[in-house]
Design a protein around this motif. Structure first.
Motif, PDB file in Angstrom:
ATOM      1  N   ARG A  82       0.474 111.464 -75.729  1.00 48.22           N
ATOM      2  CA  ARG A  82       1.714 110.979 -76.346  1.00 48.22           C
ATOM      3  C   ARG A  82       1.434 110.616 -77.801  1.00 48.22           C
ATOM      4  N   ASP A  84       2.870 107.449 -80.412  1.00 45.47           N
ATOM      5  CA  ASP A  84       3.696 106.243 -80.536  1.00 45.47           C
ATOM      6  C   ASP A  84       4.222 106.047 -81.957  1.00 45.47           C
ATOM      7  N   HIS A 127      10.135 113.935 -79.276  1.00 45.14           N
ATOM      8  CA  HIS A 127       9.179 113.268 -78.383  1.00 45.14           C
ATOM      9  C   HIS A 127       9.460 111.769 -78.325  1.00 45.14           C
ATOM     10  N   ARG A 131      10.937 109.319 -75.169  1.00 43.11           N
ATOM     11  CA  ARG A 131      10.246 108.111 -74.720  1.00 43.11           C
ATOM     12  C   ARG A 131      11.080 106.855 -74.972  1.00 43.11           C
TER      13      ARG A 131
END
Length: 259
Positions: A82, A84, A127, A131
């Motif tokens: 991932r 952030d 992305h 999330r």
């Protein structure tokens, strides 16, 4: 997790082979982040990654090429699963009187200072939206707020980046309120940025408006000092962040004088 701690955070930093980008990468690593570092220069980039430790991934890439930006994201995802926070730090300066600015100069400023940021935002945002949280941090310049000769073309590209960021911030606010778009405005920094600029570096003129001269005449900051502000902004900030304590006051004074 404390307000200064990046443990369990995956952060992408572009332009990370030297200057502010390298300092940001090393500060993030010290605070516990997993870092994905991008730049065109493989040797210096590898050196920074080694200083960041085992949780660092170096990706040689040109952020002015959309395919390279996509590959950077893909490699970050493959390694860490991932992203952030994405920090757009790539940029290039120019010192040229307005009447001497060429088409190539304008193209270089838009390519290096605007398209690199646009590509980063476009690649990572889906992305982050999926999330539901995260941050994009765009490293600008005080000249994006207070344009000065002979850096008109550079200031214009940074002002365009500011507008792009502000519009995107508003665009996301309704649908994804937990996604932050942050713009950091450093002043003068003691790095090689000026030496790598197009044209000739020129000292601020005493004939500049007092508000503008005050904004650019303070003591320059080190890359490490700027990196501390960038990292704090990446964790907590919303909107605009100035790295120098009096910069926002000078910007307001300048803007009021122009109105």
């Amino acid at each position: 997790m404390s307000h200064r701690d990046f443990s369990e955070q995956v952060v992408v930093v572009t332009g990370a082979s030297g200057g502010v980008g390298a300092a940001v990468a090393e500060e993030l690593a010290r605070r516990g982040a997993s870092v994905v570092l991008a730049a065109r220069r493989a040797g210096p980039l590898g050196d920074v990654a080694r200083r960041c430790g085992s949780q660092a991934l170096a990706v040689v890439a040109d952020m002015t090429k959309r395919d390279d930006v996509q590959r950077l994201f893909d490699e970050a995802l493959a390694r860490f699963g991932r992203v952030d926070i994405w920090i757009n730090n790539v940029g290039r300066g120019i010192g040229r009187p307005l009447l001497e600015i060429t088409d190539d100069d304008v193209d270089a400023m838009i390519r290096d200072n605007l398209k690199s940021v646009l590509y980063g935002m476009q690649v990572v945002t889906p992305h982050l939206q999926a999330r539901g949280t995260g941050a994009i941090v765009n490293v600008s310049s005080l000249l994006g707020r207070i344009p000065l000769p002979p850096r008109a073309a550079y200031a214009a590209s940074k002002a365009a980046m500011m507008s792009l960021s502000e519009a995107f911030r508003m665009e996301l606010a309704g649908s994804h309120p937990h996604l932050r778009v942050v713009v950091v405005y450093p002043g003068r920094i003691t790095t090689d940025f000026g030496r790598n600029a197009l044209g000739q570096p020129t000292a601020p003129s005493a004939r500049l408006p007092a508000e503008a001269l005050a904004a650019v005449s303070g003591a320059p900051q080190t890359a490490e000092e700027v990196a501390h502000v960038v990292c704090d902004a990446a964790l907590n900030a919303r909107g605009d962040v100035y790295t120098q304590p009096d910069a926002s006051t000078h910007v307001r004074a300048y803007q009021e004088k122009q109105s």
